[in-house]
Design a protein around this motif. Structure first.
Motif, short mmCIF file in Angstrom:
data_model
loop_
_atom_site.label_atom_id
_atom_site.label_comp_id
_atom_site.label_asym_id
_atom_site.label_seq_id
_atom_site.Cartn_x
_atom_site.Cartn_y
_atom_site.Cartn_z
N SER A 64 -13.88 -90.02 133.75
CA SER A 64 -12.54 -90.62 133.62
C SER A 64 -12.51 -92.06 134.13
CB SER A 64 -11.51 -89.78 134.37
OG SER A 64 -11.88 -89.62 135.73
N ASN A 65 -13.68 -92.69 134.22
CA ASN A 65 -13.77 -94.09 134.62
C ASN A 65 -13.50 -94.95 133.39
OD1 ASN A 65 -14.69 -96.74 135.17
ND2 ASN A 65 -16.05 -95.99 136.78
N HIS A 66 -12.39 -95.66 133.39
CA HIS A 66 -12.02 -96.44 132.21
C HIS A 66 -13.02 -97.54 131.89
CE1 HIS A 66 -10.50 -100.05 134.36
NE2 HIS A 66 -10.23 -99.20 135.32
N ASN A 67 -13.77 -97.98 132.90
CA ASN A 67 -14.79 -99.00 132.65
C ASN A 67 -15.98 -98.42 131.88
OD1 ASN A 67 -13.44 -101.07 134.02
ND2 ASN A 67 -14.22 -100.36 135.99
N SER A 68 -16.16 -97.10 131.94
CA SER A 68 -17.30 -96.45 131.29
C SER A 68 -16.94 -95.91 129.90
CB SER A 68 -17.83 -95.30 132.16
OG SER A 68 -18.29 -95.78 133.39
N VAL A 69 -15.77 -95.28 129.77
CA VAL A 69 -15.43 -94.59 128.52
C VAL A 69 -14.26 -95.20 127.78
CG1 VAL A 69 -16.39 -92.40 129.31
CG2 VAL A 69 -13.98 -92.91 129.75
N GLY A 70 -13.65 -96.23 128.35
CA GLY A 70 -12.48 -96.83 127.72
C GLY A 70 -11.19 -96.17 128.21
N GLU A 71 -10.10 -96.90 128.12
CA GLU A 71 -8.85 -96.43 128.69
C GLU A 71 -8.28 -95.22 127.96
OE1 GLU A 71 -4.60 -98.54 129.71
OE2 GLU A 71 -6.45 -99.57 130.24
N THR A 72 -8.41 -95.18 126.64
CA THR A 72 -7.84 -94.06 125.87
C THR A 72 -8.50 -92.74 126.24
OG1 THR A 72 -7.29 -95.52 124.01
CG2 THR A 72 -7.42 -93.15 123.56
N VAL A 73 -9.84 -92.72 126.25
CA VAL A 73 -10.56 -91.50 126.58
C VAL A 73 -10.31 -91.11 128.03
CG1 VAL A 73 -12.86 -90.46 126.85
CG2 VAL A 73 -12.35 -91.88 124.86
N ALA A 74 -10.28 -92.09 128.92
CA ALA A 74 -10.04 -91.81 130.34
C ALA A 74 -8.69 -91.13 130.53
CB ALA A 74 -10.12 -93.09 131.15
N LYS A 75 -7.64 -91.63 129.87
CA LYS A 75 -6.31 -91.04 130.01
C LYS A 75 -6.27 -89.63 129.44
CE LYS A 75 -3.56 -95.31 130.00
NZ LYS A 75 -2.59 -96.12 129.23
N GLU A 76 -6.92 -89.42 128.30
CA GLU A 76 -6.94 -88.09 127.70
C GLU A 76 -7.64 -87.09 128.62
OE1 GLU A 76 -8.72 -88.42 123.88
OE2 GLU A 76 -6.93 -89.26 122.92
N THR A 77 -8.74 -87.54 129.24
CA THR A 77 -9.48 -86.67 130.16
C THR A 77 -8.64 -86.30 131.37
OG1 THR A 77 -11.60 -87.64 129.49
CG2 THR A 77 -11.55 -86.48 131.61
N LEU A 78 -7.97 -87.29 131.96
CA LEU A 78 -7.14 -87.05 133.13
C LEU A 78 -5.98 -86.12 132.79
CD1 LEU A 78 -7.06 -90.67 134.57
CD2 LEU A 78 -8.18 -88.70 135.62
N GLN A 112 -4.18 -99.90 139.56
CA GLN A 112 -3.27 -98.89 140.10
C GLN A 112 -1.95 -98.86 139.33
OE1 GLN A 112 -3.41 -100.32 144.27
NE2 GLN A 112 -3.97 -98.23 144.82
N GLN A 113 -1.38 -100.03 139.10
CA GLN A 113 -0.08 -100.09 138.45
C GLN A 113 -0.13 -99.58 137.03
OE1 GLN A 113 2.82 -100.79 140.10
NE2 GLN A 113 3.61 -99.89 138.21
N ARG A 114 -1.20 -99.88 136.32
CA ARG A 114 -1.35 -99.42 134.95
C ARG A 114 -1.38 -97.89 134.88
NH1 ARG A 114 -5.41 -102.09 134.04
NH2 ARG A 114 -7.06 -100.51 134.10
N ILE A 115 -2.12 -97.28 135.81
CA ILE A 115 -2.23 -95.82 135.82
C ILE A 115 -0.91 -95.20 136.29
CG2 ILE A 115 -3.43 -93.85 136.85
CD1 ILE A 115 -5.93 -95.59 136.99
N LEU A 116 -0.26 -95.81 137.28
CA LEU A 116 1.02 -95.30 137.75
C LEU A 116 2.06 -95.29 136.64
CD1 LEU A 116 1.32 -96.92 141.30
CD2 LEU A 116 1.31 -94.47 140.80
N THR A 117 2.10 -96.36 135.84
CA THR A 117 3.05 -96.45 134.73
C THR A 117 2.79 -95.34 133.72
OG1 THR A 117 3.22 -98.85 135.01
CG2 THR A 117 3.92 -97.93 132.89
N TRP A 118 1.52 -95.10 133.44
CA TRP A 118 1.15 -94.03 132.51
C TRP A 118 1.52 -92.66 133.07
CZ3 TRP A 118 -3.17 -90.68 133.60
CH2 TRP A 118 -3.44 -89.77 132.57
#
Length: 353
Positions: A64-78, A112-118
């Protein structure tokens, strides 16, 4: 609350009858290899935690590291791992009181803020949300949810992270192999591979690492090692060679011993940098503070004990460092951190009115 993937992830909520008094907390530890989410019941606020902890469910997913798999995949995993944990516990989002996401790749307030908003789009407005770097969950797993002291993580990568009781924080290392994660599993193994090539072409001393690594990888010559390395230079694949380096050092190989001794110094320097910046050791350098040690590189599996050597190195300057090997996993640490913060806010709430 939004519903992702046409609501499929949360469809189970229509079938779950949750008791009206059910209150739970979610703790997540997300790394470059896997993501773990635990669901625990709300506990009364006290100095002593129950043993065992009220763990209701545990779920596991991928990176779930957005730097490794991208933000879309990371969010779906989380999102999926949180839904799985709630489903297994017989709960839904309405029962959640607090969530702590501790994920690698959170290195800046904008992360942090980007993930909190999501997260705010997923959970009801009453849910308390906390987003941290995964090193914070590792620290909390050793201090049982209290943010004070220093954590040293040395696995595939490495980072040192610390907190004071008044909330100041500092970190050292953790910038990845390109910027020098010296002392990490990747760093140790990469130096060993370099030593093999240097010995092969005459730029470095002969070493047992040459024959041992080639045999381990099923290669016939150091020339083939170049192809093996760049065919898949993933961090974990390289770091998997650390046990080979340790076994060669135990057999008396000078090159392997030098690599491990330098790793010990680098890991100790990361801790010292954090301790000095935060003043965890006090003015005289003798104050006690917890030092949580996490990761495969620091585990005592062989005679050449990297964790013990690091601790001895640190103790020379900071005799008050108290080594802690966590008894719970980082995801539980994240849940305990969320519980601590949630209960503090609840206790302060009457004074704000």
């Amino acid at each position: 609350m939004k519903r992702y993937r046409n609501g499929e992830i949360w469809d189970f909520e229509h079938e779950v009858a949750v008791p009206t008094n059910r209150q739970v907390i979610l703790g997540l530890d997300g790394g470059t290899t896997s993501t773990v989410c635990v669901c625990i019941s709300i506990m009364p606020f006290s100095d002593a935690l129950p043993d065992p902890l009220p763990l209701l469910a545990r779920a596991v997913a991928g990176c779930s590291n957005h730097n490794s798999v991208g933000e879309t995949v990371a969010k779906e995993t989380l999102e999926q791992v949180m839904a799985d944990a709630l489903s297994k516990s017989g709960s839904n989002r309405s029962a959640v009181r607090a969530v702590c996401l501790a994920v690698s790749g959170v290195n800046h307030p904008t992360d942090q803020q980007r993930i909190l908003t999501w997260l705010r789009d997923i959970f009801p407005s009453h849910v308390k949300l906390y987003v941290r770097n995964d090193a914070v969950a590792a620290l909390a797993s050793g201090t049982m949810g209290k943010l004070h002291g220093c954590v040293l993580i040395a696995g595939t990568g490495t980072i040192a992270y610390g907190f004071t009781e008044d909330g100041r924080e500092a970190r050292a290392a953790g910038a990845g192999p390109v910027l020098g994660d010296w002392g990490s599993g990747y760093g140790i193994a990469a130096q060993a591979l370099t030593a093999v090539i240097r010995a092969h072409d005459g730029r470095g001393p002969q070493t047992m690492l040459q024959s041992t690594i080639l045999q381990t990888l099923g290669l016939s010559s150091a020339d083939e090692l170049i192809g093996w390395t760049y065919a898949d230079p993933s961090w974990a694949r390289i770091a998997a060679l650390v046990p080979v380096v340790v076994s060669c050092a135990e057999a008396g190989d000078e090159v392997a011993n030098k690599i491990l001794k330098e790793a010990v110094q680098e890991l100790a320097l990361s801790v010292k940098a954090v301790v000095q910046r935060l003043g965890l050791c006090g003015e005289d350098g003798k104050n006690s503070f917890p030092l949580v040690m996490v990761g495969g590189v620091l585990e005592a599996k062989q005679r050449w004990d990297i964790g013990r050597e690091v601790m001895e190195f640190i103790s020379k300057d900071y005799p008050g460092a108290l080594p802690i090997r966590p008894k719970v996993e980082p995801a539980v640490g994240a849940a305990l951190l969320a519980w601590n913060e949630f209960m503090k806010e609840c206790l302060q709430e009457p004074y704000r009115r």
